[in-house]
Design an enzyme around this catalytic site. Sequence first.
Site, PDB file in Angstrom:
ATOM      1  N   TYR A   1      31.737 -38.994 -20.515  1.00  0.00           N
ATOM      2  CA  TYR A   1      33.017 -38.369 -20.177  1.00  0.00           C
ATOM      3  C   TYR A   1      34.117 -39.415 -19.992  1.00  0.00           C
ATOM      4  CZ  TYR A   1      31.249 -38.230 -15.205  1.00  0.00           C
ATOM      5  OH  TYR A   1      30.720 -38.498 -13.977  1.00  0.00           O
TER       6      TYR A   1
ATOM      7  N   LYS B   1      34.914 -44.102 -15.081  1.00  0.00           N
ATOM      8  CA  LYS B   1      34.026 -44.495 -16.193  1.00  0.00           C
ATOM      9  C   LYS B   1      34.852 -44.876 -17.432  1.00  0.00           C
ATOM     10  CE  LYS B   1      29.835 -43.843 -14.418  1.00  0.00           C
ATOM     11  NZ  LYS B   1      28.948 -44.977 -14.128  1.00  0.00           N
TER      12      LYS B   1
HETATM   13  P1  NAP Z   1      21.929 -42.527  -8.142  1.00  0.00           P
HETATM   14  O1  NAP Z   1      20.456 -42.367  -8.067  1.00  0.00           O
HETATM   15  O2  NAP Z   1      22.798 -41.602  -7.363  1.00  0.00           O
HETATM   16  O3  NAP Z   1      22.227 -44.014  -7.743  1.00  0.00           O
HETATM   17  C1  NAP Z   1      23.439 -44.493  -7.326  1.00  0.00           C
HETATM   18  C2  NAP Z   1      23.127 -45.855  -6.744  1.00  0.00           C
HETATM   19  O4  NAP Z   1      24.339 -46.503  -6.434  1.00  0.00           O
HETATM   20  C3  NAP Z   1      22.297 -45.760  -5.473  1.00  0.00           C
HETATM   21  O5  NAP Z   1      21.166 -46.601  -5.619  1.00  0.00           O
HETATM   22  C4  NAP Z   1      23.228 -46.296  -4.382  1.00  0.00           C
HETATM   23  O6  NAP Z   1      22.488 -47.103  -3.461  1.00  0.00           O
HETATM   24  C5  NAP Z   1      24.167 -47.171  -5.202  1.00  0.00           C
HETATM   25  N1  NAP Z   1      25.466 -47.276  -4.560  1.00  0.00           N
HETATM   26  C6  NAP Z   1      26.309 -46.244  -4.250  1.00  0.00           C
HETATM   27  N2  NAP Z   1      27.396 -46.723  -3.617  1.00  0.00           N
HETATM   28  C7  NAP Z   1      27.232 -48.078  -3.539  1.00  0.00           C
HETATM   29  C8  NAP Z   1      28.014 -49.115  -2.981  1.00  0.00           C
HETATM   30  N3  NAP Z   1      29.195 -48.876  -2.379  1.00  0.00           N
HETATM   31  N4  NAP Z   1      27.557 -50.386  -3.058  1.00  0.00           N
HETATM   32  C9  NAP Z   1      26.362 -50.636  -3.653  1.00  0.00           C
HETATM   33  N5  NAP Z   1      25.574 -49.695  -4.196  1.00  0.00           N
HETATM   34  C10 NAP Z   1      26.016 -48.426  -4.123  1.00  0.00           C
HETATM   35  O7  NAP Z   1      22.465 -42.500  -9.646  1.00  0.00           O
HETATM   36  P2  NAP Z   1      21.729 -42.438 -11.062  1.00  0.00           P
HETATM   37  O8  NAP Z   1      21.605 -41.027 -11.467  1.00  0.00           O
HETATM   38  O9  NAP Z   1      20.518 -43.311 -11.060  1.00  0.00           O
HETATM   39  O10 NAP Z   1      22.855 -43.074 -11.980  1.00  0.00           O
HETATM   40  C11 NAP Z   1      22.909 -44.465 -12.217  1.00  0.00           C
HETATM   41  C12 NAP Z   1      24.071 -44.753 -13.143  1.00  0.00           C
HETATM   42  O11 NAP Z   1      23.948 -43.972 -14.338  1.00  0.00           O
HETATM   43  C13 NAP Z   1      25.425 -44.416 -12.567  1.00  0.00           C
HETATM   44  O12 NAP Z   1      26.371 -45.355 -13.012  1.00  0.00           O
HETATM   45  C14 NAP Z   1      25.734 -43.042 -13.165  1.00  0.00           C
HETATM   46  O13 NAP Z   1      27.110 -42.777 -13.244  1.00  0.00           O
HETATM   47  C15 NAP Z   1      25.129 -43.216 -14.546  1.00  0.00           C
HETATM   48  N6  NAP Z   1      24.760 -41.938 -15.194  1.00  0.00           N
HETATM   49  C16 NAP Z   1      23.677 -41.242 -14.775  1.00  0.00           C
HETATM   50  C17 NAP Z   1      23.322 -40.061 -15.427  1.00  0.00           C
HETATM   51  C18 NAP Z   1      22.086 -39.286 -15.030  1.00  0.00           C
HETATM   52  O14 NAP Z   1      21.751 -38.306 -15.724  1.00  0.00           O
HETATM   53  N7  NAP Z   1      21.357 -39.652 -13.993  1.00  0.00           N
HETATM   54  C19 NAP Z   1      24.113 -39.585 -16.483  1.00  0.00           C
HETATM   55  C20 NAP Z   1      25.241 -40.307 -16.862  1.00  0.00           C
HETATM   56  C21 NAP Z   1      25.544 -41.498 -16.216  1.00  0.00           C
HETATM   57  P3  NAP Z   1      22.855 -47.168  -1.871  1.00  0.00           P
HETATM   58  O15 NAP Z   1      23.015 -45.757  -1.404  1.00  0.00           O
HETATM   59  O16 NAP Z   1      21.652 -47.880  -1.311  1.00  0.00           O
HETATM   60  O17 NAP Z   1      24.101 -47.994  -1.775  1.00  0.00           O
END
Ligand code: NAP
Length: 286
Positions: A160, A175
């Site tokens: 997106y 993003k």
């Molecule tokens: P997630 O499980 O929600 O993980 C987000 C991570 O970011 C958590 O480990 C959190 O750890 C860390 N985080 C958040 N705020 C932070 C801060 N201020 N400082 C340091 N760390 C921070 O997300 P995910 O689904 O694995 O996604 C990972 C990436 O892929 C992201 O960039 C997301 O936009 C992208 N993405 C995911 C999907 C999907 O289907 N899952 C699709 C498109 C894009 P703490 O809480 O320990 O800080």
Amino acid sequence: MPLAPPRPRDTPFLPTDTFADDVILITGGGTGLGKAMAEGFARLGGRIAIASRSEEHLKSGVAAVEAVGGKAVAIQMDVRSAESVKAGFDKAEQLLGPVTILVNNAAANFPVPAEELSANGWRAITQITLDGPYFCSTEFARRRIALEAPGAILCIGATYAWTGGPGAAPSAAAKAGVANLVQSLSVEWAPDGIRVNGLMPGVFPHEDQPQVLKDLPGRVDQEQRIPALRVGELHELAWAATFLCSPFASYITGHNLVIDGANWLRRGLKFAPFEPVRDWARSKKP
Ligand code: NAP
């Protein structure tokens, strides 16, 4: 027939010593996609710095790497703060040696109609998702340039960035900034031997996702809603990430690679009924 499933997670992919000389810092490496990438780099010999805020997530990331026989350390870091990022890189360097590969994976998102989002909500999402990769990338590059040593940066984006994300406006805007940053920084730092790429995942469900994202429409029968007729598996994302950061991608820089089973291109001739974001959000309220 769905796109073929990926080979098993432990299938030999790149040489097992591909990252033997590398320290890979992964923001948000303790959950979901970040944790899967940490495992992927560790399987190929890399030493991993898991960087995020929560003690619980840090422990989980380190344990996942150790479970595949790798070495990992926990780095408390808040990517919204340039000072915290600097201190985190210092700590990683002290424990494992200079960071040679950076994965900007941490991000934040929650679905909300734009007019209902507070200023603080906007800032929280954009600071984590856009400021974070900028602070981490510049901290990383300053150190690699000072050492006259090469490096690789991978930014985890989302498609997106290109289409807009109704109901997720701050995340989509951030993003878009990240995808653009990949392009600018790849040019600035190519003469320093630093490659900068992006990886744009489609639907990769995992147990660490917040409930609000697990509950999004279409998450139940999502296999039927994606042209590939299946969702992504975490280790196939890890394969793409490790490839882009490896010496086998030595001439690839400034590229944003989509890994989504063609989902973002699906619009075609058949227009699905349109539901305004506000109506959908109201229908979800108890
Ligand atoms: P997630 O499980 O929600 O993980 C987000 C991570 O970011 C958590 O480990 C959190 O750890 C860390 N985080 C958040 N705020 C932070 C801060 N201020 N400082 C340091 N760390 C921070 O997300 P995910 O689904 O694995 O996604 C990972 C990436 O892929 C992201 O960039 C997301 O936009 C992208 N993405 C995911 C999907 C999907 O289907 N899952 C699709 C498109 C894009 P703490 O809480 O320990 O800080």
